[in-house]
Design an enzyme around this catalytic site. Structure first.
Site, short mmCIF file in Angstrom:
data_model
loop_
_atom_site.label_atom_id
_atom_site.label_comp_id
_atom_site.label_asym_id
_atom_site.label_seq_id
_atom_site.Cartn_x
_atom_site.Cartn_y
_atom_site.Cartn_z
N GLY A 8 31.24 -80.43 15.70
CA GLY A 8 32.33 -79.98 14.85
C GLY A 8 33.46 -79.36 15.64
CG HIS A 46 39.15 -80.81 20.52
ND1 HIS A 46 38.97 -81.92 21.33
CD2 HIS A 46 38.15 -79.95 20.85
CE1 HIS A 46 37.95 -81.74 22.13
NE2 HIS A 46 37.41 -80.55 21.85
CG HIS A 62 35.71 -83.92 19.09
ND1 HIS A 62 36.21 -82.64 19.11
CD2 HIS A 62 34.46 -83.84 19.61
CE1 HIS A 62 35.29 -81.82 19.60
NE2 HIS A 62 34.22 -82.52 19.92
CD GLN A 110 23.16 -79.39 21.98
OE1 GLN A 110 23.08 -80.22 21.09
NE2 GLN A 110 24.26 -79.25 22.70
CD GLN A 162 34.18 -90.98 32.05
OE1 GLN A 162 35.07 -90.55 32.78
NE2 GLN A 162 33.91 -92.27 31.93
CG ASP A 195 30.35 -82.03 27.58
OD1 ASP A 195 30.36 -80.86 27.98
OD2 ASP A 195 30.96 -82.40 26.55
CB VAL A 252 41.18 -85.87 25.97
CG1 VAL A 252 42.57 -85.63 25.39
CG2 VAL A 252 40.69 -87.27 25.61
CG LEU A 258 42.05 -81.44 24.62
CD1 LEU A 258 42.29 -82.75 23.87
CD2 LEU A 258 42.57 -80.28 23.78
CB SER A 259 36.77 -77.13 25.60
OG SER A 259 35.62 -76.40 25.17
#
Length: 360
Positions: free
Chosen positions: A58, A61, A64, A91, A179, A181, A207, A215-216
């Site tokens: 969820g 951004h 995604h 996690q 990528q 992660d 991205v 982006l995160s």
């Protein structure tokens, strides 16, 4: 799994979010089965539509959205993209941000629909783990104990467990992962190969925002000063990539000029200092390897450690993408330069793929 990971998710909101036109929201495994089993429109005897899946926690951004658009292009206009939205408690370890992890399903549905998703599967924790946290889990093995795994024990076991469940439930032809992660992507590929899961795993490039920050969902936690410090992560990676490119360019020149050392000495005797330095750099091109690339990135990170607020390094590693072990100085082939650090209370990761011994 230790007791400090026995988290529960907050109950869903009383009012369900509005679902954009053309998007299907699925909240249970039974609903997902019904959606996947529904007969597809006639295709004149052609192959069945391809299904792509994009798994998220969820807080969607543009990163995604890029995954969803990439999935849509891959499965084609007759295919379908299913996005999963599930904050997986397995996690999160002790002291991590499960409770404050953003949950924005309404906005997520809008982003998913705009990017071309056909359906969103957003189950509750009780739906995914009806008997409580599962006793049987996927073990990530030695690669899962390095870097992110060393910093977050058990994280990759929980990640692989939920990915395996979601692959089983969504039945995709291809699943798309970012990528950014990189270790997660490598472990998923290894799990699929080792367990013979019938799915293709596709990696999608990181991205970045206009200033270079990857982006995160966690970027929203950064104050303006913290964000300025956090830019050291991408700056270090780009500087290392530039160092490698320069090394490889000098190596190429050295191959075409085997007498560079003698030329440098002659130019020095003639007082041509700048030309002599250039020739000397060409002659010594073979002396710059993986260690020099690592050192370039570390210099940037060390400078950021003295910023206000400071960057607190977790790890900086140049690793083999096959097993995430550190590469030697004379490494040839693909590698990943990965970094993780905290700025304030926010932990960020970033990485860049590199190729040693291969001209750009």
């Amino acid at each position: 799994m230790t007791a400090d990971r026995q988290h529960t998710l907050p109950p869903p909101p009383d009012e369900p979010p509005a679902v954009p036109e053309g998007l299907v929201l699925l909240r249970t495994k039974a609903e997902l089965d019904g959606y996947l089993d529904a007969p597809a429109p006639p295709r004149d005897g052609g192959p069945r539509p391809r299904t792509g899946v994009v798994m998220t926690m969820g807080a969607l951004h543009e990163g995604h959205a890029t995954l969803i658009r990439t999935a849509g292009s891959a499965v084609g206009k007759d295919g379908r993209v299913v996005v999963t939205v599930f904050v997986n408690p397995l996690q999160f370890g002790a002291g991590e941000d499960l409770d404050r992890y953003p949950r924005t399903l309404g906005a997520d549905l809008e982003i998913a629909a705009a990017a071309g998703a056909a359906a969103v599967f957003a189950p509750s924790a009780a739906e995914m783990y009806p008997g409580g946290q599962p006793q049987v889990r996927i073990a990530a093995g030695p690669m899962g104990e390095r870097l992110e795994g060393a910093s977050r024990p058990g994280h990759f076991d929980g990640m692989l467990t939920v990915v395996a469940k979601l692959l089983h439930l969504t039945r995709p032809d291809v699943a798309f992962f970012g990528q950014k992660d990189a270790q997660q992507l490598a472990l998923i590929r290894r799990m699929v190969r080792d367990l013979d899961l019938p799915v293709e795993i596709a990696g999608v490039p990181t991205v970045r925002e206009d200033d270079g920050l990857a982006l995160s969902s966690r970027n929203r936690y950064l104050s303006p000063p913290e964000r300025r410090t956090a830019l050291a992560l991408s700056t270090a990676l780009f500087a290392a990539a530039e160092r490698l490119a320069a090394q490889q360019a000098l190596s190429a020149r050295a191959e075409t000029n085997p007498n560079a050392r003698a030329r440098a000495e002659a130019l020095s005797r003639m007082g041509e200092a700048r030309a002599a330095a250039d020739a000397a750099a060409v002659a010594s091109a073979g002396h710059g390897g993986a260690d020099a690339v690592r050192a370039t990135a570390r210099t940037v990170i060390e400078d950021a450690a003295h910023a206000t607020p400071p960057l607190v390094l977790d790890y900086l590693a140049l690793v083999d993408p096959a097993d995430f072990t550190e590469v030697p100085d004379d490494h040839r082939g693909d590698a990943i330069l990965a970094v993780a650090a905290k700025v304030g209370t926010t932990r960020l990761i970033d990485n860049i793929p590199l190729s040693f011994g291969v001209m750009p």
